[in-house]
Enzyme design. Structure first.
Site, PDB file in Angstrom:
ATOM      1  N   GLY A  40       9.857  -0.051  13.175  1.00  0.00           N
ATOM      2  CA  GLY A  40       9.121  -0.256  11.933  1.00  0.00           C
ATOM      3  C   GLY A  40       8.766   1.097  11.338  1.00  0.00           C
ATOM      4  O   GLY A  40       8.409   2.030  12.056  1.00  0.00           O
ATOM      5  N   LEU A  43       3.342   1.887   7.311  1.00  0.00           N
ATOM      6  CA  LEU A  43       2.222   2.790   7.585  1.00  0.00           C
ATOM      7  C   LEU A  43       1.982   2.926   9.082  1.00  0.00           C
ATOM      8  O   LEU A  43       1.760   4.016   9.587  1.00  0.00           O
ATOM      9  CB  LEU A  43       0.950   2.275   6.897  1.00  0.00           C
ATOM     10  N   ALA A  44       2.035   1.813   9.800  1.00  0.00           N
ATOM     11  CA  ALA A  44       1.699   1.853  11.224  1.00  0.00           C
ATOM     12  C   ALA A  44       2.835   2.411  12.070  1.00  0.00           C
ATOM     13  O   ALA A  44       2.590   2.985  13.125  1.00  0.00           O
ATOM     14  CB  ALA A  44       1.320   0.453  11.712  1.00  0.00           C
ATOM     15  N   SER A 284      -3.501  -8.081  -7.275  1.00  0.00           N
ATOM     16  CA  SER A 284      -4.487  -7.380  -6.447  1.00  0.00           C
ATOM     17  C   SER A 284      -5.895  -7.938  -6.579  1.00  0.00           C
ATOM     18  O   SER A 284      -6.366  -8.269  -7.666  1.00  0.00           O
ATOM     19  CB  SER A 284      -4.514  -5.907  -6.820  1.00  0.00           C
ATOM     20  N   ARG A 331     -12.006 -12.961   0.873  1.00  0.00           N
ATOM     21  CA  ARG A 331     -10.787 -13.693   0.527  1.00  0.00           C
ATOM     22  C   ARG A 331     -10.777 -15.127   1.020  1.00  0.00           C
ATOM     23  O   ARG A 331     -10.369 -16.036   0.301  1.00  0.00           O
ATOM     24  CB  ARG A 331      -9.587 -12.955   1.116  1.00  0.00           C
ATOM     25  N   LEU A 442      -4.330  -1.217   4.929  1.00  0.00           N
ATOM     26  CA  LEU A 442      -3.782   0.140   4.834  1.00  0.00           C
ATOM     27  C   LEU A 442      -4.566   1.063   5.752  1.00  0.00           C
ATOM     28  O   LEU A 442      -4.007   1.917   6.442  1.00  0.00           O
ATOM     29  CB  LEU A 442      -3.858   0.627   3.385  1.00  0.00           C
TER      30      LEU A 442
END
Lengths: 638, 257
Positions: A40, A43-44, A284, A331, A442
């Site tokens: 992968g 970001l990670a 967003s 959310r 993120l």
């Protein structure tokens, strides 16, 4: 299976420091002798690969896309949280920690979450140093915006493209290391299994997606930064290629899967337009800073043009139900509230599955230019998809599957129950409990990738005797053979139905029974439907072509085959968790006013499922969650 | 609506391709272009044929995976729109649509509409970064950046690396792509120490990959789904020339110490 979280002892704010001191180090001259595989490049994964190479390790990084820059982190829009307190509005590391624990409905580990909040400040520094063009004020300092579940402004952003800019930062760092020879990049390469030798993860088996070649890569440690599994629902905001195969294969080799039923339904997505729909597009959450959510008070008004409905006939239901957080409620809460008003018959748009997100007031207050500056690209995206102009007509939105809080179980070192197999970002379960707050994905991806796993890998390698593994080791050969068999088995079915038709049907079942509201009855039903559908898949799927070429149907089939198995585990987990918490809402467990009702006495634990063999029920292991620094309370955003 | 598609089919990098004709029936105007292709592909699989291979992932115009020539135009007729964000309402019922892969010597075809864009990664690897090792950064607000500079950087940084600029350019130049990165990093104070070296190395890498030269046709700017301006190319040229002079001066000043 023993679950040792390895949370360091001592006060919360000293744990990570203490741990960093106690960790074993690898001599700089020895680091280059060790190979680390990173699967992968988001970001990670990408951040970890770049940082490990900077430290001196020999890194091999794999991604299924044609370039590491395309990992799905790129699609994150709104922002990244950090406890910088640049706004002087009362933020602190402890407040970010508390908001995250509370937002996750008290189903995450204190130690991990506190470390995340601590690390958040370094992430912003690092990204600015790399040239990430965060939004700024005229004085040249960084700007912030608010996000759901918080009453401070701690979200840093780069227009509506924050994920893209952070990923490009990590990607550029990765390419820098590629040019120096520290990282070898394997694009268009898909991991299909993890190689375990003497109980330790020592490599992976991959398929070259262009030539179809099946190959093994060996290493001293493996990191999976392979993202979430939202595509089990077919329709989600995930990229089409996002899949669970890497973590699912690891699960079947002995890595425990934690809280698989914790999925996040994002409240602000563009509603489904028709049968052909292939994915859902997120708008967003930052839009809720200025947009007001409403539906008509009366069913009869739903078909009217929104601008023809007078103020008095509108129900701003989030502001009404949650006056202190209003449109910025978390959310899970905002999503359920939308479902509720639509279930009452007050939804708008095709099929009555939509609510308005209205910028009329904000445009009056700050002007069109300001709104365009803040959200211009999002408005454009909306207009392109729906053919409606949100500057003039309120947006229509509806919840959609967005993120999975569950994932492979990891300890404080981000290591799974397979020694040597580390898991970062959305692929692990560790930091968001039962619900993730906006702008925290993120943050977690980069915390894991830049600051945590590069150190804990060192501790693992420094404290473990790793004998060389030969390519012809029987365990290596057996794993590679198993991968070939599986590919051949899929190709040999030669049935009549397309992979997509199976995936779509699985997704519909999951959305119906394991989506926003779940019941024991529905989950039991899903547990009957899914195995039947899976059997049909293995009997009747049609994959044209061969394995020795670029074959997108074959790639999709492998992923869907794993989604079938994972879907079953998700339903099983949802059925066993007899409480409602965060994104997991069981209709049997709710307060009189319809809020999630936790059962702390019986369910304050991480459910870590262990594979017990084909055809056998998985074993449930429990890691109790201990809260020493926050008091468990019913979440209130009223 | 119904459409007639003419699609480039090529089984592999070393085989010859042909245009094949397919009928797309009952297309909804609300479908995206890729959803229309999904439906055609479902039909092909059901008929026992290989579906049309094309790259795609996020389907929201940000990952840069997708891209094809549609009626000879990179990403099709809508300005500032990647293929995945193109909707069928843009087309007339009964229209013929010609679909081809990106055209560029530096982007060899892998299969059908899938091309190899690895050259773009190599241009970034040559210098499209700021060397800031993880961990050494100062507090973010210690580097004030004028809002205008930050906005300029962001405008250029919006590039999604899809390669449409290359495909649209009559010379097959990757100048817009390369210039966007040089402009993004060069507009920021953090990007100054490596500014000369970055321009040198990225431009030379671009040349060595077989991309053509920029003669300012401006087609790239028209095709760019993120509407990146060719002003960035002016910036790249200035930095490249400036860095060439600077390199000479460095040599002249340098000695054996």
């Amino acid at each position: 299976m023993e679950l040792r979280s390895k949370i360091p002892s001592g006060p919360l704010e000293k744990k990570w420091d203490k741990h960093r001191f106690e960790m074993k180090l690898v001599n700089p001259a020895n680091k280059r002798k060790h190979t680390v595989i990173v699967v992968g490049s988001g970001l990670a994964g990408g951040a970890a690969a770049a940082t490990l190479s900077e430290l001196g390790y020999n890194v091999k990084c794999f991604c299924f896309q044609d370039s590491p820059r395309r990992a799905h982190s790129i699609a994150a829009q709104g922002g990244i949280n950090a406890a910088k307190n640049y706004q002087n509005d009362g933020d602190s590391i402890f407040r970010l920690f508390y908001d995250t624990i509370k937002g996750g409905d008290f189903r995450a580990r204190e130690g991990n979450v506190y470390r995340l909040a601590q690390t958040s400040v370094n992430i912003i520094d690092q990204c600015v140093a790399q040239g990430v063009p965060f939004a700024r004020e005229y004085g040249g300092l960084l700007a912030n915006r608010s996000f759901g579940g918080a009453q401070v402004s701690r979200t840093f952003y780069a227009r509506g493209q924050t994920g893209q800019q952070l990923l490009l930062g990590a990607y550029q760092a990765l390419e820098k290391e590629v040019s120096k020879g520290g990282v070898t990049m394997y694009p268009r390469t898909e991991m299909l299994d993890v190689v375990i030798v003497n109980g330790r993860a020592r490599g992976i088996v991959v398929r070259d997606m262009v030539s179809g070649a099946i190959e093994t890569h060996l290493a001293d440690a493996v990191i999976l930064g392979t993202g979430g599994y939202g595509n089990v629902f077919f329709l989600s905001t995930n990229a089409k290629g996002s899949n669970a195969t890497a973590i699912w294969r690891a699960y079947k080799r002995g890595a425990a899967f934690a809280n698989p039923c914790f999925t996040q339904i994002h409240p602000t997505c563009i509603p489904v337009a028709g049968e052909h729909q292939s994915k859902l597009t997120l708008m967003s959450e930052s839009l809720r800073n200025d947009g007001r959510v409403w539906v008509p008070k009366r069913k009869e008004d739903c078909a009217k043009a929104p601008n023809a409905i007078p103020e008095a006939d509108r129900d701003y239901y989030l502001e009404r139900k949650y006056p202190s957080f209003g449109n910025l409620s978390p959310r899970d809460i905002a999503s359920r509230a939308a479902k509720e008003v639509c279930d009452e018959g007050r939804g708008v748009g095709p099929g009555g599955r939509g609510v308005y997100l209205d910028f009329g007031d904000a445009i009056k207050r700050v002007g069109v230019d300001k709104i365009a500056e803040r959200y211009g690209n999002l408005f454009e995206m909306y207009q392109r998809i729906t053919d409606e102009n949100p500057y003039e007509v309120p947006m229509r939105i509806y919840p959609a599957v967005h993120y999975t809080m569950g994932g492979l179980w990891v300890d404080y070192n981000l290591m799974s129950t397979i020694p040597g197999l580390h898991v970062t970002g959305e692929a692990n379960f560790s930091d968001h409990g039962a619900n993730r707050l906006g702008a925290s994905a993120l943050m977690q991806g980069l915390a894991d990738g830049y600051f945590i796993v590069p150190l804990t890998i060192g501790d693992y390698i420094g404290s473990t005797k790793l004998e060389p593994v030969a390519a012809d080791h029987p365990d290596v050969q057996a794993t590679e053979a198993a991968v070939r068999d599986r590919v051949n088995k899929l190709l040999a079915v030669k049935g009549t139905r397309t992979v997509t038709s199976f995936h779509r049907e699985l997704g519909r079942t999951m959305w119906e029974y394991c989506g926003m509201a779940r019941s024991a009855e529905g989950l039991r039903k899903a547990l009957e439907i899914i195995p039947k559908l899976r059997d049909e898949f293995w009997r009747d799927v049609r994959i044209p072509g061969t394995g020795a070429e670029l074959n997108q149907s074959l790639e999709h089939a492998g992923r869907v085959a794993d989604f079938f198995e994972l879907a079953e585990l998700m339903c099983l987990d949802a059925l066993h968790r007899e409480e409602s918490c965060g994104g997991h809402f069981r209709v049997e467990h709710q307060t009189p006013d319809g809020e999630a009702l936790r059962d702390d006495e019986h369910f304050t634990y991480v459910a870590a499922w262990e594979f017990a063999g084909e055809g056998k029920p998985p074993v449930l292991n429990k890691e109790p969650l201990v809260f020493e620094n926050v008091a468990l309370s019913q979440r209130s955003y009223k | 609506m119904n459409l007639t598609l003419h699609v480039w089919r090529q089984t592999g990098p070393d085989t010859n391709g042909t245009m094949e004709r397919y009928e797309a029936r009952d297309v909804s105007p609300d479908m995206s272009f890729l959803e229309m292709l999904d439906v055609v592909n479902e039909g092909l699989v059901e008929a026992g044929q290989m579906p049309i291979a094309f790259d795609h992932d996020c389907r929201e115009g940000i990952c840069g995976s997708c891209g094809m020539m549609i009626n000879g135009v990179a990403h099709g007729p809508s300005k500032g729109t990647a293929t995945c964000q193109l909707h069928m309402r843009t087309f007339e019922d009964g229209a013929s649509v010609y679909i081809e892969p990106w055209r560029s010597r530096a982007f060899p075809v892998i299969k059908d509409l899938v091309v190899n864009r690895g050259a773009l990664d190599r241009i970034i690897a040559a210098g499209g970064f700021i060397s800031a090792q993880t961990g050494g950064a100062q507090d973010a607000n210690n580097i004030p950046v004028a809002k205008q500079d930050s906005d300029d950087a962001m405008d250029a940084a919006a590039c999604i690396g899809c390669g449409a600029c290359v495909a649209a350019c009559p010379n097959g130049s990757a100048s817009l792509f390369t210039a966007a990165k040089i402009s993004h990093l060069g507009a920021l104070p953090q990007g100054q120490p490596e500014r000369n070296r970055r321009a040198q190395r990225m431009v030379l890498q671009m040349d060595s990959e077989g991309f053509g030269h920029c003669t300012l046709y401006g087609e790239c700017q028209e095709a760019c789904p993120k509407e990146i301006s060719i002003d960035t190319i002016a910036r790249m040229n200035r930095d490249f020339v400036g860095s060439t002079v600077a390199a000479r001066e460095e040599k002249a000043l340098g000695g054996t110490g």
